[in-house]
Design a protein around this motif. Sequence first.
Motif, short mmCIF file in Angstrom:
data_model
loop_
_atom_site.label_atom_id
_atom_site.label_comp_id
_atom_site.label_asym_id
_atom_site.label_seq_id
_atom_site.Cartn_x
_atom_site.Cartn_y
_atom_site.Cartn_z
N ARG A 1 0.82 -1.20 0.00
CA ARG A 1 0.00 0.00 0.00
C ARG A 1 0.86 1.26 0.00
O ARG A 1 0.57 2.23 -0.69
N ARG A 2 1.93 1.24 0.78
CA ARG A 2 2.82 2.39 0.80
C ARG A 2 3.49 2.59 -0.55
O ARG A 2 3.71 3.72 -0.99
N ALA B 1 -8.16 11.35 -6.78
CA ALA B 1 -8.36 9.90 -6.97
C ALA B 1 -9.53 9.63 -7.90
O ALA B 1 -9.44 8.79 -8.81
N ARG C 1 2.15 1.80 -3.44
CA ARG C 1 1.14 2.38 -4.33
C ARG C 1 0.93 3.86 -4.03
O ARG C 1 0.76 4.68 -4.94
N GLN C 2 0.90 4.20 -2.75
CA GLN C 2 0.72 5.61 -2.38
C GLN C 2 1.87 6.47 -2.88
O GLN C 2 1.67 7.60 -3.34
N LEU D 1 1.25 6.96 -6.57
CA LEU D 1 0.20 7.93 -6.82
C LEU D 1 0.66 9.35 -6.53
O LEU D 1 0.32 10.29 -7.25
N LEU D 2 1.44 9.51 -5.45
CA LEU D 2 1.95 10.84 -5.13
C LEU D 2 2.86 11.36 -6.24
O LEU D 2 2.81 12.54 -6.60
N THR E 1 -12.62 3.33 1.14
CA THR E 1 -12.13 3.07 -0.22
C THR E 1 -13.00 3.81 -1.22
O THR E 1 -14.22 3.71 -1.19
#
Length: 660
Positions: free
Chosen positions: A138-139, A161, A141-142, A145-146, A231
Amino acid sequence: MQPCQYHGSCSHVSIMVHAAMSVSWFVQPCLYHGNCCSYSGKKGRPSYARAPSSQSLPAQNGSTPGDASVGQNSPPTSDKQRGRGQQNGHTADAMLPSSAPAAGPVQAVSKANAAAAARRKSNVVTEIERLQKNREERRARQAELLQQKVDTGDVNNPNWAFMQMIREFRSNLEYNPLTLSDPIEDHQISVCVRKRPLNKRELSKKDVDVITAPNKDHVILHEPKTKVDLTKYLENQNFRFDYSFDDHSTNEIVYRYTAKPLINTIFDGGMATCFAYGQTGSGKTHTMGGDFSGKTQDCAKGVYALAAKDVFKLLSAKYKKMDLHVGASFFEIYSGKVFDLLNNKTKLRVLEDGKQTVQVVGLQEVNVHNVDDVLKLIAHGNNVRTSGQTSANQHSSRSHAVFQIILRKKNKKLHGKFSLIDLAGNERGADTSSSNRQTRMEGAEINKSLLALKECIRALGRKGAHLPFRASKLTQVLRDSFIGDNTRTCMIAMISPGLSSCEHTLNTLRYANRVKELGPGGSVEGKVAIREEDNFSPTGALSPQSSDLALLCTQNEEEVSAELYTFHEAVSHLQEIEEEVVDEHRNLIAASRHWLEDDEQLISLTDEVDYDVEAYAQQLQDLCKGKMVALQKFEARLASFRTQLTEEEAMSKNIKRSYK
């Protein structure tokens, strides 16, 4: 028993006693951490060696794992024990094989012990490892995305998003928008949707475009949703209409496929109607009236002017021999009342004659000879049209504006009529729960008129269906546009693309979809009539208006609750009593003028020297009785009106609780 050198007391050392009573030390694997310790192949003494899986663990007492001292961690072997072993033909060296030949079996045992220890892991340890793995993914992916936000420059957009989801969805679509080369289809009822571009205010707030028009007859609404675990996801809702116009479509393209096909209808002696429907600020007045440049409006580019231009063009060429004259009228319907926009907003009365033909008494019809005359009338009417503040917008058109192009023969007989209607903002009738009575009345009338309009259009497509035109003033005025075989209607649903307007946009699309119901089962156009009124049996005798209102609410049970129907009924009754009170007041004022004349005549008698006192007193008494009877009757009507106002106030509070 000794603790594990690296993990504490979680492992232990066991003593194996052989037949020759020779004792050797054997190190068992850690029960919780696997093969953390292993048997060292040094002669005479077992030792603790650090397992490969524990390289990151620190050594105790400042020693390295590979140099762990056996003398400190294992009990010494006495000479007696060594001697006993030698007597039996065994030596400690023989019992403890050298490191080279013993490496294979010991490693096999270690691997087997490690596998067994792995199987013995608790569910908690397994769950912790799974959560850690998910957290790391998850980190990652974050972080990705950032980085995408930084690359696209949308770091500060809270709806980024959703915007990315919509972009990804659109990337898989095939676009085929409506163009001027597409053919024009012939429909008695045409329902279209126009999407406007994001305005400056929405762009400054970084609003997200949630509307997609991929081709000429489909519209997709990307409705943002959030699950319980926060979500985010999209619920893509598809709608199908006769035509869909994207945000790049001009007024000319919209006019070509909506109002222009209706022009020939009025020259053929029919009735044509074009509605602009939607939320306040969605572009209705822009489409019907023309482009805006600041606060000034260019009326030459609106549907009103484009329709008038084609009327005069056909009148001077194709239909020149018919010798028809063109007239125009412009009025608004505000809170159930009709006002003439071309005659100082004079209040008009809507009545039915003996032939059940609806007449707007006193409506001014102006003769026009060219497009410029029409543009002047449109500009004047738009300037005096009623607007106000609603719960959804600061500046809202609170009235239905009706502009009519009328064709008449030489004998003034009606030949054809084209009605172009800019409807009031459809903020879902939510203003019926307002604390202000005037706002409630406005919202109730708008809500009721839109429901009635929908059912009248549907009845136009269902041959033989009952027409509930008396349910609202709008449909009552436009009754002649819904009857007869030579009638055609077009509705343009205007939608705002911003995420902040998503709820109102969805309501607009659902309303337009119910008007014609294009889909797998086709449209209502040409279907056999379903006479809902045959199954409706109201209790008690109802007036025609109340009967149509009851039928209207029965056909829209999902949209109109029992409390809302009761409120609409009360508002309709209140409007009827209001008109009666106003009429009686006018009559009372007229009677007062006659009373004043009678009073002046009587008082003039007293100026004579020998006037008849008894006759004077009798006439004055009769005059006073007449005044008292009229005033008492008016007072009773006024008391009933005030009672209705109190009941309406109470009903509106019930609606507030139901909304909550």
